[in-house]
Motif scaffolding. Structure first.
Motif, PDB file in Angstrom:
ATOM      1  N   ALA A 156       0.830  -1.211   0.000  1.00  0.00           N
ATOM      2  CA  ALA A 156       0.000   0.000   0.000  1.00  0.00           C
ATOM      3  C   ALA A 156       0.860   1.254   0.000  1.00  0.00           C
ATOM      4  O   ALA A 156       0.561   2.230  -0.707  1.00  0.00           O
ATOM      5  N   GLU A 161       2.201   1.776  -3.436  1.00  0.00           N
ATOM      6  CA  GLU A 161       1.156   2.232  -4.355  1.00  0.00           C
ATOM      7  C   GLU A 161       0.816   3.705  -4.116  1.00  0.00           C
ATOM      8  O   GLU A 161       0.549   4.454  -5.055  1.00  0.00           O
ATOM      9  N   LEU A 162       0.817   4.115  -2.862  1.00  0.00           N
ATOM     10  CA  LEU A 162       0.572   5.524  -2.550  1.00  0.00           C
ATOM     11  C   LEU A 162       1.666   6.414  -3.122  1.00  0.00           C
ATOM     12  O   LEU A 162       1.404   7.470  -3.712  1.00  0.00           O
ATOM     13  N   ALA A 209       1.148   6.647  -6.802  1.00  0.00           N
ATOM     14  CA  ALA A 209      -0.035   7.430  -7.165  1.00  0.00           C
ATOM     15  C   ALA A 209       0.217   8.928  -7.056  1.00  0.00           C
ATOM     16  O   ALA A 209      -0.332   9.720  -7.838  1.00  0.00           O
ATOM     17  N   ARG A 247      -6.794  10.116  -5.921  1.00  0.00           N
ATOM     18  CA  ARG A 247      -5.992   8.905  -6.184  1.00  0.00           C
ATOM     19  C   ARG A 247      -5.487   8.306  -4.882  1.00  0.00           C
ATOM     20  O   ARG A 247      -5.526   7.076  -4.679  1.00  0.00           O
ATOM     21  N   ARG A 262      -8.313   6.661  -2.903  1.00  0.00           N
ATOM     22  CA  ARG A 262      -8.737   5.388  -3.532  1.00  0.00           C
ATOM     23  C   ARG A 262      -7.779   4.263  -3.186  1.00  0.00           C
ATOM     24  O   ARG A 262      -8.214   3.138  -2.915  1.00  0.00           O
ATOM     25  N   VAL A 263      -6.491   4.544  -3.183  1.00  0.00           N
ATOM     26  CA  VAL A 263      -5.517   3.509  -2.794  1.00  0.00           C
ATOM     27  C   VAL A 263      -5.777   3.076  -1.359  1.00  0.00           C
ATOM     28  O   VAL A 263      -5.794   1.870  -1.046  1.00  0.00           O
ATOM     29  N   CYS A 264      -5.984   4.045  -0.475  1.00  0.00           N
ATOM     30  CA  CYS A 264      -6.238   3.716   0.929  1.00  0.00           C
ATOM     31  C   CYS A 264      -7.524   2.914   1.081  1.00  0.00           C
ATOM     32  O   CYS A 264      -7.583   1.953   1.865  1.00  0.00           O
ATOM     33  N   THR A 292      -8.877   0.927  -1.145  1.00  0.00           N
ATOM     34  CA  THR A 292      -8.650  -0.417  -1.698  1.00  0.00           C
ATOM     35  C   THR A 292      -7.930  -1.311  -0.703  1.00  0.00           C
ATOM     36  O   THR A 292      -8.261  -2.499  -0.556  1.00  0.00           O
ATOM     37  N   HIS A 293      -6.966  -0.731   0.009  1.00  0.00           N
ATOM     38  CA  HIS A 293      -6.147  -1.524   0.938  1.00  0.00           C
ATOM     39  C   HIS A 293      -6.646  -1.448   2.379  1.00  0.00           C
ATOM     40  O   HIS A 293      -6.036  -2.061   3.271  1.00  0.00           O
TER      41      HIS A 293
END
Length: 467
Positions: free
Chosen positions: A7, A10-11, A14, A56, A59-61, A63-64
């Motif tokens: 995560a 990915e952050l 992003a 963005r 959304r990553v947060c 999702t995880h």
């Protein structure tokens, strides 16, 4: 809800270069509030510079399942902005004044703009943004909206909620809420922006706001007044409102103990009055007509003196003298910090209950904690008192801090009994969330939980705050 290495990666991807930091030296100042009472930790500081970048990241947060603590200028007093392992989201790079419409009395600014910068942007267009508080050079628009800040001009202009026409925000699922309208009338269903205002970041991240502006006042008159009691101060307030037809912009109450701390600990301060009354009132009148506020203040003080409501008064003859008077009020928190800190209570009560509250709370706390110093000040015009307890000069600070919960119970039980609120303008944060459950109507708590569950079923947004 902790962030996994995947995560975190990915952050970072992003947000790209400049959009995040894991440098301890950059992060450290954001992990402690200014009084040093709250300390936190975070694996990553998020620094998006656009609403799309915020979306963005969220959304990553989502999702995880990674929890987020949003932070404005880090001027909060109830710990809601300090992360405890969550990723820390700051909008300090979102600093644009997007547009000002002087004819409409509206401007749109991003959430990272400081309150002082917003005031200056309005002034540059010969308009005024009236929200004002002691931390305005650091507090951000996003922060004051998310906490529904009040400040010194609530009596005339209202709290933050009353000054917001529209909002842009990122919701907990990463979708953008496009509510940035400039309309004063929009009767098309629920006013969803009002849910975000005062939500302390639990329902989404405010990224921009359409704010109400007002004409610049052409005359302003300031006075420091000595009064014998809160009852007299309230009578003076009623007289001021009646005689000026809405010209009272500020009406601030200061108890003598707090004033003495300012004079002792804040350099270059002086009391403009010599008479040692237990209370001072700082009055500010405004008008759109040159000279009118000054004349109105003179008439008010003359009539109040004749009626015995005031004992003495000093009128500021220029901006420098007015600023010196305001320093006595605005530096009260700093003076208490220098005197050893204390228990802070940000409460509101019906005006008719203020004197009774202070008398009963003073007596109860002095009986329970001999030697304490009681510092009472605040926005008398809207019923908001900062009722603070400073430790004895020869006491043990650690032992005093441990007794805060019992002291707060005395204060807040009395506030509740008098139909008041245990948080007037600071919010609940981590400090008061659990405590508020004792006083809040169960039906209201259930409704707020239902709203939160609808917006954020994973409870990733500021998870330690509110119900």
């Amino acid at each position: 809800m902790s962030a996994s290495p995947a995560a975190i990666d990915e952050l970072k991807s992003a947000l790209g270069p400049g959009g995040w930091s894991d440098d301890p030296e950059i992060i450290a100042p954001r992990l402690t509030e200014w009084r040093g009472q709250w300390r936190g930790e975070t694996p990553l500081l998020l620094l998006p510079d656009t609403v799309d970048a915020v979306a963005r990241a969220v959304r990553v947060c989502a999702t995880h399942g990674v929890a987020i603590t949003p932070q404005g200028g880090n001027t909060g007093l109830v710990g809601g902005q300090i992360p405890q392992g969550e990723v820390l989201l700051s909008l300090s790079r979102m600093r644009q004044v997007r547009q000002v419409w002087p004819l409409e009395d509206v401007m749109v600014v991003e959430a990272g703009v400081t309150l002082l910068e917003a005031q200056q942007a309005a002034a540059d267009s010969e308009r005024m943004f009236p929200l004002s508080l002691a931390a305005e050079g650091t507090a951000t628009i996003g922060g004051v909206i998310s906490t529904n800040a009040g400040g010194t001009a609530v009596l005339r202009y209202g709290v933050a909620r009353d000054l917001v026409l529209g909002l842009e925000a990122v919701l907990p699922n990463g979708e953008i809420f496009h509510g940035l309208k400039r309309l004063r009338k929009d009767n098309t269903g629920y006013d969803l922006k009002q849910l975000l205002i005062g939500a302390e970041g639990t329902l989404g991240v405010v990224t921009a706001a359409a704010l109400k502006l007002f004409p610049v006042m052409r005359s302003r008159a300031t006075a420091m007044v000595a009064v014998a009691s809160i009852e007299d101060a309230l009578m003076l307030l009623g007289r001021a409102k009646a005689e000026t037809g809405g010209g009272v912009e500020a009406f601030e109450l200061m108890g003598r103990p707090g004033l003495d701390l300012v004079l002792a600990h804040i350099p270059d301060t002086r009391d403009p009055l010599e008479i040692p009354t237990p209370w001072r009132v700082l009055i500010e009148l405004v008008s759109g007509e040159p000279g009118l506020a000054e004349r109105a203040l003179e008439r008010l003080l003359e009539s109040a003196l004749e009626a015995g409501l005031i004992q003495d008064a000093a009128v500021a003859q220029n901006a420098a003298q007015a600023q010196a008077m305001w320093r006595l009020r605005e530096d009260m928190s700093a003076a208490q910090k220098a005197a050893g800190g204390g228990w802070k209570h940000d409460v509101s009560l019906p005006l008719s209950a203020l004197a009774e509250f202070v008398a009963r709370a003073d007596a109860a706390l002095r009986a329970a904690h001999p030697g304490i110093r009681l510092v009472t000040f605040g926005h008398l015009g809207d019923g908001n008192l900062h009722y603070n307890v400073v430790p004895p000069t020869d006491g043990d600070p650690a032992a005093f801090a441990e007794r805060r919960e019992k002291g707060a119970r005395i204060v807040h039980d009395l506030v509740h009994a008098l139909d008041g609120s245990i948080s007037a303008e600071h919010g609940l944060g981590r400090l008061k969330t659990e405590e508020a459950r004792r006083y809040k109507d169960p039906v209201q708590v259930a409704a707020m939980r239902a709203v939160r569950d609808a917006f954020d079923p994973q409870r990733i947004m500021n998870p330690r705050v509110l119900f």
